[in-house]
Design an enzyme around this catalytic site. Sequence first.
Site, PDB file in Angstrom:
ATOM      1  N   HIS A  59       0.843  -1.204   0.000  1.00  0.00           N
ATOM      2  CA  HIS A  59       0.000   0.000   0.000  1.00  0.00           C
ATOM      3  C   HIS A  59       0.878   1.253   0.000  1.00  0.00           C
ATOM      4  O   HIS A  59       1.228   1.786   1.052  1.00  0.00           O
ATOM      5  CB  HIS A  59      -0.922   0.007   1.209  1.00  0.00           C
ATOM      6  N   LEU A  62       2.872   6.361  -4.988  1.00  0.00           N
ATOM      7  CA  LEU A  62       4.088   6.875  -5.625  1.00  0.00           C
ATOM      8  C   LEU A  62       3.857   8.191  -6.357  1.00  0.00           C
ATOM      9  O   LEU A  62       4.815   8.825  -6.801  1.00  0.00           O
ATOM     10  CB  LEU A  62       4.655   5.827  -6.591  1.00  0.00           C
ATOM     11  N   ARG A  63       2.588   8.589  -6.521  1.00  0.00           N
ATOM     12  CA  ARG A  63       2.217   9.893  -7.104  1.00  0.00           C
ATOM     13  C   ARG A  63       2.649  10.071  -8.559  1.00  0.00           C
ATOM     14  O   ARG A  63       2.629  11.207  -9.061  1.00  0.00           O
ATOM     15  CB  ARG A  63       2.815  11.041  -6.275  1.00  0.00           C
ATOM     16  N   ASP A 150      -8.687   3.310  -3.741  1.00  0.00           N
ATOM     17  CA  ASP A 150      -8.099   3.840  -2.513  1.00  0.00           C
ATOM     18  C   ASP A 150      -7.950   5.354  -2.561  1.00  0.00           C
ATOM     19  O   ASP A 150      -7.510   5.927  -3.552  1.00  0.00           O
ATOM     20  CB  ASP A 150      -6.735   3.211  -2.253  1.00  0.00           C
ATOM     21  N   ASP A 303       0.856   2.619   3.802  1.00  0.00           N
ATOM     22  CA  ASP A 303       0.007   3.686   3.260  1.00  0.00           C
ATOM     23  C   ASP A 303       0.845   4.953   3.081  1.00  0.00           C
ATOM     24  O   ASP A 303       0.410   6.067   3.403  1.00  0.00           O
ATOM     25  CB  ASP A 303      -1.208   3.952   4.145  1.00  0.00           C
TER      26      ASP A 303
END
EC number: 3.5.2.3
Length: 421
Positions: A59, A62-63, A150, A303
Amino acid sequence: MIIILKGGRVIDPRNRRDEDADIWMEDGQIIAPQETVPEDAKIYDLAGKWVVPGLIDMHVHLRDPGEEYKESIVTGTDAAAAGGFTAVACMPNTDPVNDTGSVTRYILEKSEGAAARVYPVGALSEGLKGESLAEYADMKHAGAVALTDDGNPVVSSQLMRRAMEYAKSHDMLVISHSEEPTLSKRGCMNEGLVATRLGLKGIPAVAESIMVQREIALAGLTGARLHIAHVSCIESLAAIRDAKKRGLPVTAETAPHYFSLTDDAVIGYDTHAKMNPPLRTEEHRQAIRQALADGTLDVIATDHAPHSIVEKEVTFEYAANGIVGLETSLGLSLALVRDGVLTPSRLVELMSSVPAQILSVAGGELGVGAIADVTVIDPELEHTFLIAEGRSRGANSPFDGWKLKGAATLTFVAGEESYCR
């Protein structure tokens, strides 16, 4: 060239090993030790260290693509390797959203040569809007390992039912961001005494657990494999525990901040302690710890959610949710071993063996023929985490300045050294 990891404590729960031994690697695989050591072998003396299957974080945000000012595949995997992770699963809330095979392929192509393996997770719905299903077959063919919205809950129960049915037909895992938005709307921290004292609108635990219960009911109806993300509260644990007793295909994760912090961390309006779901009370924290030990929770995931400074340096209500976690996860999790909550073998299950099984990816073991993804841990190494010295672009961590004990000292991906402390 043969690489020999010599004299470390090999902890490999899948193969029921916990012993001092040597691990040999060649051509990206674990090989059987030979009678004689080749002259050109590279030998690491690891006495006093743990040698474990490469850690897997299922989870991570990495944008990339679209928000590389927060993080990129390069910086994110550098941070992962420094934290002992040999693989990460990246969430689809990018720009553009990973809801097509073309975005999945972009992520995989850009991750070639990265410091850790990258497993893309595709979107459940087009654009993460919760209105229509994304192209599951296209994404799976391109390399997506699971599906999730998510960052957003799937509000429509009908859409989630269809998503699970469609996912099951492609043998894909569904990962749920469990949040009932009418209960969490405008909330910014846990509903309770601290929120009242600070004058902040709270989010009740039931906003999470009521959606966990719905997802479990739909998993029972459809037979889809369900994974509950970032579990934070007692009520969710009760629902997950019951689902497992009934034999439903349900797994669940929590993150280190939920067993390391409480909502007291928000006192002072510290936006680095703002995440979704929010930090809960001590009662919930203790329950999370116990659930990791008794098997209710299957995975420790970070996360990891990097943000820029400007997105955090605003009033608490308007600050972005999320913290970075790749470089602190192992140190925080090792505290559970020192506290007697987990055995070393159970910790490796939570951070390597079980994530590999849930995602159906290689790794999570050190048996002969397995991929040579290996993490070397010094459980006694004391260090201070300083966000300014971290490898992630994100500067949002409530653990800045924390003294931690235990860290990864070497990380190998396919037998190649990707990090050395």
